[in-house]
Design a protein around this motif. Structure first.
Motif, PDB file in Angstrom:
ATOM      1  N   LEU A 139       0.822  -1.211   0.000  1.00  0.00           N
ATOM      2  CA  LEU A 139       0.000   0.000   0.000  1.00  0.00           C
ATOM      3  C   LEU A 139       0.857   1.262   0.000  1.00  0.00           C
ATOM      4  O   LEU A 139       0.510   2.258  -0.643  1.00  0.00           O
ATOM      5  CB  LEU A 139      -0.932  -0.012   1.213  1.00  0.00           C
ATOM      6  CG  LEU A 139      -2.068  -1.047   1.168  1.00  0.00           C
ATOM      7  CD1 LEU A 139      -2.854  -1.018   2.465  1.00  0.00           C
ATOM      8  CD2 LEU A 139      -2.984  -0.794  -0.022  1.00  0.00           C
ATOM      9  N   LEU A 140       1.975   1.226   0.725  1.00  0.00           N
ATOM     10  CA  LEU A 140       2.872   2.383   0.721  1.00  0.00           C
ATOM     11  C   LEU A 140       3.491   2.591  -0.657  1.00  0.00           C
ATOM     12  O   LEU A 140       3.631   3.731  -1.119  1.00  0.00           O
ATOM     13  CB  LEU A 140       3.974   2.183   1.767  1.00  0.00           C
ATOM     14  CG  LEU A 140       3.546   2.332   3.229  1.00  0.00           C
ATOM     15  CD1 LEU A 140       4.685   1.934   4.160  1.00  0.00           C
ATOM     16  CD2 LEU A 140       3.104   3.767   3.527  1.00  0.00           C
ATOM     17  N   GLU A 141       3.859   1.499  -1.313  1.00  0.00           N
ATOM     18  CA  GLU A 141       4.416   1.633  -2.660  1.00  0.00           C
ATOM     19  C   GLU A 141       3.356   2.140  -3.631  1.00  0.00           C
ATOM     20  O   GLU A 141       3.639   2.961  -4.512  1.00  0.00           O
ATOM     21  CB  GLU A 141       4.975   0.289  -3.136  1.00  0.00           C
ATOM     22  CG  GLU A 141       5.758   0.393  -4.426  1.00  0.00           C
ATOM     23  CD  GLU A 141       6.463  -0.901  -4.791  1.00  0.00           C
ATOM     24  OE1 GLU A 141       7.486  -0.845  -5.486  1.00  0.00           O
ATOM     25  OE2 GLU A 141       5.979  -1.983  -4.385  1.00  0.00           O
ATOM     26  N   LEU A 142       2.126   1.678  -3.467  1.00  0.00           N
ATOM     27  CA  LEU A 142       1.028   2.160  -4.310  1.00  0.00           C
ATOM     28  C   LEU A 142       0.781   3.642  -4.070  1.00  0.00           C
ATOM     29  O   LEU A 142       0.599   4.417  -5.021  1.00  0.00           O
ATOM     30  CB  LEU A 142      -0.231   1.352  -4.013  1.00  0.00           C
ATOM     31  CG  LEU A 142      -1.497   1.763  -4.762  1.00  0.00           C
ATOM     32  CD1 LEU A 142      -1.299   1.663  -6.266  1.00  0.00           C
ATOM     33  CD2 LEU A 142      -2.677   0.893  -4.320  1.00  0.00           C
ATOM     34  N   ALA A 143       0.779   4.063  -2.798  1.00  0.00           N
ATOM     35  CA  ALA A 143       0.578   5.478  -2.472  1.00  0.00           C
ATOM     36  C   ALA A 143       1.704   6.330  -3.045  1.00  0.00           C
ATOM     37  O   ALA A 143       1.472   7.438  -3.553  1.00  0.00           O
ATOM     38  CB  ALA A 143       0.491   5.658  -0.958  1.00  0.00           C
ATOM     39  N   MET A 144       2.933   5.817  -2.973  1.00  0.00           N
ATOM     40  CA  MET A 144       4.076   6.531  -3.543  1.00  0.00           C
ATOM     41  C   MET A 144       3.885   6.748  -5.048  1.00  0.00           C
ATOM     42  O   MET A 144       4.102   7.849  -5.572  1.00  0.00           O
ATOM     43  CB  MET A 144       5.353   5.725  -3.280  1.00  0.00           C
ATOM     44  CG  MET A 144       6.606   6.270  -3.954  1.00  0.00           C
ATOM     45  SD  MET A 144       8.036   5.175  -3.678  1.00  0.00           S
ATOM     46  CE  MET A 144       7.598   3.782  -4.727  1.00  0.00           C
ATOM     47  N   PHE A 145       3.443   5.710  -5.729  1.00  0.00           N
ATOM     48  CA  PHE A 145       3.255   5.799  -7.177  1.00  0.00           C
ATOM     49  C   PHE A 145       2.118   6.751  -7.535  1.00  0.00           C
ATOM     50  O   PHE A 145       2.275   7.631  -8.397  1.00  0.00           O
ATOM     51  CB  PHE A 145       2.979   4.403  -7.744  1.00  0.00           C
ATOM     52  CG  PHE A 145       2.598   4.400  -9.198  1.00  0.00           C
ATOM     53  CD1 PHE A 145       3.477   4.888 -10.158  1.00  0.00           C
ATOM     54  CD2 PHE A 145       1.363   3.926  -9.599  1.00  0.00           C
ATOM     55  CE1 PHE A 145       3.128   4.891 -11.501  1.00  0.00           C
ATOM     56  CE2 PHE A 145       1.005   3.924 -10.938  1.00  0.00           C
ATOM     57  CZ  PHE A 145       1.892   4.413 -11.889  1.00  0.00           C
ATOM     58  N   LEU A 146       0.972   6.613  -6.871  1.00  0.00           N
ATOM     59  CA  LEU A 146      -0.197   7.419  -7.225  1.00  0.00           C
ATOM     60  C   LEU A 146       0.009   8.899  -6.910  1.00  0.00           C
ATOM     61  O   LEU A 146      -0.364   9.766  -7.707  1.00  0.00           O
ATOM     62  CB  LEU A 146      -1.432   6.887  -6.500  1.00  0.00           C
ATOM     63  CG  LEU A 146      -1.906   5.487  -6.922  1.00  0.00           C
ATOM     64  CD1 LEU A 146      -3.130   5.070  -6.118  1.00  0.00           C
ATOM     65  CD2 LEU A 146      -2.198   5.437  -8.417  1.00  0.00           C
ATOM     66  N   THR A 147       0.596   9.187  -5.733  1.00  0.00           N
ATOM     67  CA  THR A 147       0.827  10.595  -5.401  1.00  0.00           C
ATOM     68  C   THR A 147       1.919  11.191  -6.270  1.00  0.00           C
ATOM     69  O   THR A 147       1.841  12.363  -6.663  1.00  0.00           O
ATOM     70  CB  THR A 147       1.215  10.750  -3.920  1.00  0.00           C
ATOM     71  OG1 THR A 147       2.333   9.903  -3.619  1.00  0.00           O
ATOM     72  CG2 THR A 147       0.052  10.395  -3.013  1.00  0.00           C
TER      73      THR A 147
END
Length: 219
Positions: free
Chosen positions: A138-146
């Motif tokens: 989820l942190l990697e996904l948040a990093m990518f999306l933001t």
């Protein structure tokens, strides 16, 4: 005027390259340390007789299994990160903070791995490991999306089918591991760990789609 604009664009490109290089260098170092720490639990006491040596090797098998699992998961995170950096070559603000939190989670992987190798029969140990993998995804996904949303440095591919494939891959992996947390408590720890095998076809499907879309072969 056009020459000045060209110079500014070149300066921005160089800044993007330096930003990507710095983040990649930091992440590579953390991945190398985390992967190396996984090996520390793999050992057999010297000076054992034949029977004791055989027992020691047998007892080391859970440690070896936990090592193989965590190394495979870390390798997947590393590979995903290389693709994300190509899609979003510069991280700033909130995206950078998510990137640092994600690297902190990567560095923590040896701890739940040790729990899993020593206490695989306990629901809490399996739940902690599954929760760690879910949160890290989820942190990697948040990093990518933001990073894709908040900066003008994101590539067109990050907003295309390739970017959507990366998002689906990270989200589905997080959902899979999060779903096994209650399984560990309500069914059994082994049942939860067997569910993790579903990660193999999930990864293969998303990776195949991302590769096909990247080369313009998606139907």
């Amino acid at each position: 005027m056009s020459d000045a604009r060209t110079a500014d664009e070149k300066a921005d490109e160089k800044a993007d390259e330096k930003s990507a290089d710095r983040l990649t260098t930091l992440s590579d170092g953390i991945f190398a340390i985390a992967m190396t720490l996984l090996v520390l639990d793999l050992h057999v006491e010297p000076g054992l007789d034949k029977d004791a040596f055989t027992d020691a090797v047998r007892q080391a098998l859970p440690d070896l299994g936990a090592y193989a699992l965590s190394f495979t998961i870390l390798a997947g995170f590393w590979r995903d990160h290389r693709l994300i950096v190509r899609l979003v070559p510069r991280f700033e603000g909130v995206a950078l903070r998510f990137a640092l939190m994600w690297l902190g989670a990567i560095a923590l992987v040896p701890f739940p791995t040790a729990l899993l190798s020593e206490c695989a029969a306990r629901p809490l140990a399996v739940a902690v490991y599954a929760g760690m993998v879910a949160v890290t995804n989820l942190l990697e996904l948040a990093m990518f999306l933001t990073g894709r949303r908040q900066t003008e440095h994101a590539t067109e591919a990050s907003r295309s089918e390739v970017g959507r494939a990366v998002t689906a891959d990270l989200a589905s992996t997080a959902a899979l591991f999060a779903a096994t947390v209650p399984v560990a408590f309500l069914v059994s720890p082994p049942a939860a760990m067997w569910c993790w095998l579903a990660l193999v076809p999930i990864k293969l499907i998303h990776r195949k789609r991302a590769t096909a879309r990247r080369h313009g072969r998606a139907s």
